[in-house]
Write a protein that holds these residues in place. Structure first.
Motif, mmCIF file in Angstrom:
data_model
loop_
_atom_site.group_PDB
_atom_site.id
_atom_site.type_symbol
_atom_site.label_atom_id
_atom_site.label_comp_id
_atom_site.label_asym_id
_atom_site.label_seq_id
_atom_site.Cartn_x
_atom_site.Cartn_y
_atom_site.Cartn_z
ATOM 1 N N ALA A 106 0.840 -1.203 0.000
ATOM 2 C CA ALA A 106 0.000 0.000 0.000
ATOM 3 C C ALA A 106 0.872 1.249 0.000
ATOM 4 O O ALA A 106 0.565 2.237 -0.681
ATOM 5 N N LEU A 127 2.252 1.620 -3.528
ATOM 6 C CA LEU A 127 1.211 2.099 -4.441
ATOM 7 C C LEU A 127 0.958 3.591 -4.267
ATOM 8 O O LEU A 127 0.752 4.319 -5.241
ATOM 9 N N ARG A 128 0.988 4.054 -3.038
ATOM 10 C CA ARG A 128 0.690 5.453 -2.760
ATOM 11 C C ARG A 128 1.895 6.365 -2.962
ATOM 12 O O ARG A 128 1.805 7.573 -2.748
ATOM 13 N N TYR A 146 -2.776 3.766 6.246
ATOM 14 C CA TYR A 146 -3.389 2.474 5.944
ATOM 15 C C TYR A 146 -4.519 2.182 6.933
ATOM 16 O O TYR A 146 -5.593 1.702 6.550
ATOM 17 N N ASP A 156 -2.001 12.236 5.944
ATOM 18 C CA ASP A 156 -1.066 11.258 6.512
ATOM 19 C C ASP A 156 0.306 11.916 6.512
ATOM 20 O O ASP A 156 0.936 12.042 5.470
ATOM 21 N N GLY A 209 -4.433 13.815 0.353
ATOM 22 C CA GLY A 209 -4.719 12.506 -0.224
ATOM 23 C C GLY A 209 -4.650 12.481 -1.730
ATOM 24 O O GLY A 209 -4.553 11.407 -2.336
ATOM 25 N N GLU A 221 -1.264 10.861 -3.302
ATOM 26 C CA GLU A 221 -1.199 9.422 -3.061
ATOM 27 C C GLU A 221 -2.241 8.670 -3.877
ATOM 28 O O GLU A 221 -1.983 7.565 -4.374
ATOM 29 N N ARG A 222 -3.422 9.248 -4.004
ATOM 30 C CA ARG A 222 -4.478 8.613 -4.808
ATOM 31 C C ARG A 222 -4.050 8.531 -6.270
ATOM 32 O O ARG A 222 -4.248 7.504 -6.930
ATOM 33 N N ARG A 223 -3.476 9.597 -6.790
ATOM 34 C CA ARG A 223 -3.020 9.593 -8.180
ATOM 35 C C ARG A 223 -1.875 8.621 -8.382
ATOM 36 O O ARG A 223 -1.805 7.922 -9.405
ATOM 37 N N ASN A 224 -0.961 8.573 -7.421
ATOM 38 C CA ASN A 224 0.131 7.602 -7.510
ATOM 39 C C ASN A 224 -0.414 6.173 -7.558
ATOM 40 O O ASN A 224 0.101 5.327 -8.303
ATOM 41 N N THR A 225 -1.435 5.905 -6.764
ATOM 42 C CA THR A 225 -2.016 4.560 -6.730
ATOM 43 C C THR A 225 -2.571 4.174 -8.092
ATOM 44 O O THR A 225 -2.363 3.044 -8.568
ATOM 45 N N ASN A 240 0.418 3.514 -10.461
ATOM 46 C CA ASN A 240 1.162 2.303 -10.101
ATOM 47 C C ASN A 240 0.353 1.033 -10.325
ATOM 48 O O ASN A 240 0.917 -0.024 -10.617
#
Length: 358
Positions: A36, A39-40, A123, A175, A319, A322-326, A329
């Motif tokens: 996780a 991914l983020r 997480y 986070d 957020g 991290e959401r875009r990175n997820t 990825n």
């Protein structure tokens, strides 16, 4: 650097964790948290952490077959003993328990003692989102941070994560460490031969430094704000709150008495394993959940509509990166740090394990 699928990273992580004595179920939980992070886009808390966990296990400082127990409980609260395991195991159990208690009482709060590094704080807070709850997660950490006006390493980077659901918009997920930089990012920068901006670390006598490895030579990370004139006392306060919530409510090691999670730190006499703190708040214990989430959509859209400063493209909501990175990825595969890959290769060679990240 090469990209790998989630399944490849999970398989490699499980191979190592199983060799360290973790059960299949525990290996899955730990791997899920590490992946996780990858991914983020938080690689400092991803697969590279297997190096630290392997080091702790090799030194006999980590229990990979724990019996995590409830030591104290009230209707809306509980205290768990992590049995000196990796924090992902007690963290997932504690957050699930906080959610269960919130379902019954409106809010649920669970502290954890006798634990170790638990990965990314977000997480656990995000576990509450699907239940129409607000999730909160925090932990204390290696004593590498000096209070304002000090050179003594007294606290950890002590992250806080808060996840809040919306209706049509993505959730708000904050986070962050209570320092300008996380210890893991310093390790990565040092391995890559990079420097850090002034205001992140100081040397052993308190002089600002741009050397990310200075913390291995008696230096320290400074609180969020860097110095008093820029509000470091506020970062110090945030870190102290996390330390007290994570350690004193649970009876874990606090401040300088946290058992170090890295080999170059010597434990103080009386050091104990670290602690965590988790919370879940049922939105409909305050007002109808759909009305709140609709207002969250309005809040998010309002802040997205703020005037963009010159030189920037947009105003972000916590957020968003991290959401875009997820998404990227998941589509393209995870770009694994070479330092992480080589550390994993070394573990596999030392333990005669299958290395699949070719």
């Amino acid at each position: 650097m090469k990209r790998y699928s989630v399944s490849q990273l999970e398989e490699q992580s499980k191979i190592i964790l199983r060799a360290m004595g973790s059960s299949e179920a525990d290996s899955v939980i730990i791997s899920n948290v590490l992946i996780a992070a990858e991914l983020r886009g938080i690689s400092s808390h991803g697969m590279i952490r297997l190096r630290d966990y392997y080091g702790l296990w090799s030194a006999g400082r980590l229990n990979t077959a724990p019996k995590i127990t409830i030591k104290h409980e009230a209707p809306g609260t509980a205290l768990l003993d992590g049995d000196n395991s990796l924090g992902m195991l007690s963290g997932v159990k504690a957050m699930r328990l906080a959610i269960e208690k919130a379902a019954q009482c409106g809010t649920g709060w669970v502290s954890v003692s006798n634990s170790n590094h638990y990965g990314i704080a977000g997480y656990y807070s995000m576990m509450a989102l699907s239940e129409d709850m607000i999730g909160i997660s925090m932990t204390n950490a290696n004593p590498l941070v000096s209070p304002t006006f000090s050179t003594s390493r007294m606290m950890g980077t002590n992250p806080i994560a808060v996840a809040i659901p919306a209706s049509e918009e993505p959730p708000f997920v904050a986070d962050f460490a209570t320092t300008p930089i996380a210890r893991g990012k310093l390790d990565i920068m040092a391995s890559q031969g990079k420097s850090v901006p002034h205001g992140f670390v100081q040397d052993s006598v308190g002089i600002p430094s741009n050397d990310p490895s200075v913390i291995t030579r008696g230096g320290s990370i400074v609180p969020l704000g860097s110095d008093y004139e820029h509000g470091s006392h506020k970062g110090y306060c945030l870190g102290a709150i996390v330390d007290i919530f994570s350690a004193l409510l649970s009876g874990a090691g606090f401040g300088p008495f946290v058992m170090p999670q890295v080999s170059y730190l010597t434990p103080k006499e009386g050091a104990k394993a670290l602690g965590h703190f988790f919370g879940a708040m049922r939105i409909d214990a305050f007002r109808p959940a759909e009305a709140f989430k609709s207002d969250m959509d309005h809040w998010i859209r309002t802040f997205r509509g703020a005037t963009v400063a010159e030189g920037y493209d947009e105003v972000l909501i916590p957020g968003d990166p991290e959401r875009r990175n997820t998404i990227i990825n998941q589509q393209k595969g995870i770009l694994l740090l070479e330092t992480a890959k080589e550390a994993i290769r070394g573990i596999c060679k030392e333990q005669s394990l299958k290395f699949i990240l070719q």
